[in-house]
Design a protein around this motif. Structure first.
Motif, mmCIF file in Angstrom:
data_model
loop_
_atom_site.group_PDB
_atom_site.id
_atom_site.type_symbol
_atom_site.label_atom_id
_atom_site.label_comp_id
_atom_site.label_asym_id
_atom_site.label_seq_id
_atom_site.Cartn_x
_atom_site.Cartn_y
_atom_site.Cartn_z
ATOM 1 N N ILE A 173 11.255 0.950 0.453
ATOM 2 C CA ILE A 173 9.849 1.198 0.800
ATOM 3 C C ILE A 173 9.747 2.282 1.874
ATOM 4 N N ARG A 174 10.611 2.205 2.900
ATOM 5 C CA ARG A 174 10.585 3.243 3.948
ATOM 6 C C ARG A 174 10.870 4.623 3.341
ATOM 7 N N ARG A 175 11.857 4.654 2.441
ATOM 8 C CA ARG A 175 12.227 5.923 1.801
ATOM 9 C C ARG A 175 11.051 6.461 0.972
ATOM 10 N N ARG A 176 10.390 5.555 0.251
ATOM 11 C CA ARG A 176 9.256 5.977 -0.573
ATOM 12 C C ARG A 176 8.147 6.577 0.278
ATOM 13 N N VAL A 177 7.843 5.954 1.409
ATOM 14 C CA VAL A 177 6.779 6.478 2.271
ATOM 15 C C VAL A 177 7.177 7.871 2.770
ATOM 16 N N ALA A 178 8.427 7.999 3.214
ATOM 17 C CA ALA A 178 8.889 9.288 3.743
ATOM 18 C C ALA A 178 8.822 10.380 2.676
ATOM 19 N N GLU A 179 9.019 9.991 1.423
ATOM 20 C CA GLU A 179 9.019 10.978 0.325
ATOM 21 C C GLU A 179 7.652 11.111 -0.344
ATOM 22 N N GLY A 180 6.669 10.368 0.158
ATOM 23 C CA GLY A 180 5.329 10.458 -0.414
ATOM 24 C C GLY A 180 5.185 9.793 -1.769
ATOM 25 N N ARG A 181 6.122 8.875 -2.085
ATOM 26 C CA ARG A 181 6.033 8.157 -3.366
ATOM 27 C C ARG A 181 5.257 6.850 -3.171
ATOM 28 N N PRO A 182 4.751 6.247 -4.259
ATOM 29 C CA PRO A 182 3.891 5.059 -4.104
ATOM 30 C C PRO A 182 4.633 3.803 -3.674
ATOM 31 N N ILE A 183 3.921 2.987 -2.876
ATOM 32 C CA ILE A 183 4.458 1.676 -2.493
ATOM 33 C C ILE A 183 3.521 0.552 -2.932
ATOM 34 N N ARG A 184 2.379 0.933 -3.506
ATOM 35 C CA ARG A 184 1.410 -0.065 -3.955
ATOM 36 C C ARG A 184 2.072 -1.005 -4.959
ATOM 37 N N TYR A 185 1.761 -2.295 -4.882
ATOM 38 C CA TYR A 185 2.284 -3.372 -5.733
ATOM 39 C C TYR A 185 3.706 -3.815 -5.358
#
Ligand code: ATP
Ligand code: MG
Length: 209
Positions: A173-185
């Protein structure tokens, strides 16, 4: 006396893997309540390697607010220094008997404890019941638990629990936020909102592994 569960973790951030595990343990083991216990900071990690404990506490509170049988404890956050699970369970043992207290973990955490990698692991394993959930990527074999068991005694108080597979981790999740990818759901909307509002995880990608 009440049977209660304790779900410890860094919760950086809390996600549906944690919530599903706690809820499944609550039902399978007829627990009256589950306490989520965010650590102040994990042993062997400096305070600046994890998000501020108050952010992690707030996110965990927001995540459990709709479940009246879940709450968040400040016991580790308010205790100075790194958080050792044994100190927390020793404190809780003043209120609950060993047979009524259930420490809930994923497969990775229980293997570390059984191998003796946590502070006073062998003693920790005598303090309460343990519920270990299967976790994708961390196969949990009863055979392995026996093989690596450092206590020299049977682990009759360790219960293995199957949960619906959820390949979710805080690191991802941290990596996704840093890369601008979705974390919804992957986690409750309220937690995603806190992350967005506070600008958490935008820059650095930190793995606790
Ligand atoms: P990180 O990737 O930062 O290590 P994490 O997702 O492993 O984060 P932690 O706060 O380290 O989350 O884990 C707290 C507890 O929750 C541990 O016992 C861990 O095994 C368990 N856990 C975490 N994710 C899952 C999951 N998807 N399924 C089952 N258990 C999980
Ligand atoms: Mg982890």
């Amino acid at each position: 006396m009440a049977r209660v569960g304790v779900m410890g973790g860094t919760f950086d951030p809390v996600h549906y893997g944690h919530l599903v595990t706690a809820e499944e343990a609550r039902v399978q083991f007829t627990l009256e309540h589950v306490f989520f216990v965010p650590n102040r900071y994990p042993p062997h990690k400096a305070l600046d390697q994890v998000t501020d404990p108050e952010h992690r506490y707030t996110m965990t509170q927001r995540a459990v607010q709709t479940n009246e049988r879940f709450s968040v404890s400040r016991i580790e956050i308010d205790r100075p220094g790194p958080s050792f699970t044994i100190d927390t369970l020793e404190a809780l043992r003043k209120e609950y008997r060993a047979q009524d207290l259930f420490y809930i973990t994923g497969a990775d955490a229980i293997l570390q404890i059984v191998r003796g990698e946590w502070e006073r692991s062998a003693e920790l394993l005598t303090l309460c019941q343990f519920i270990a959930a299967s976790r994708p990527g961390f196969p949990l074999e009863v055979h392995d638990l026996r093989k690596y068991n450092v206590t020299g005694r049977p682990l009759d108080n360790l219960h293995v629990m199957e949960i619906p597979a959820l390949a979710i981790s805080s690191t991802d999740i941290r990596r996704r936020v840093a890369e601008g990818r979705p974390i919804r759901y992957l986690l409750p909307d309220e937690v995603a909102e806190h992350i967005a509002e506070q600008g958490l995880y935008r820059r650095s990608v930190r793995s606790l592994e």
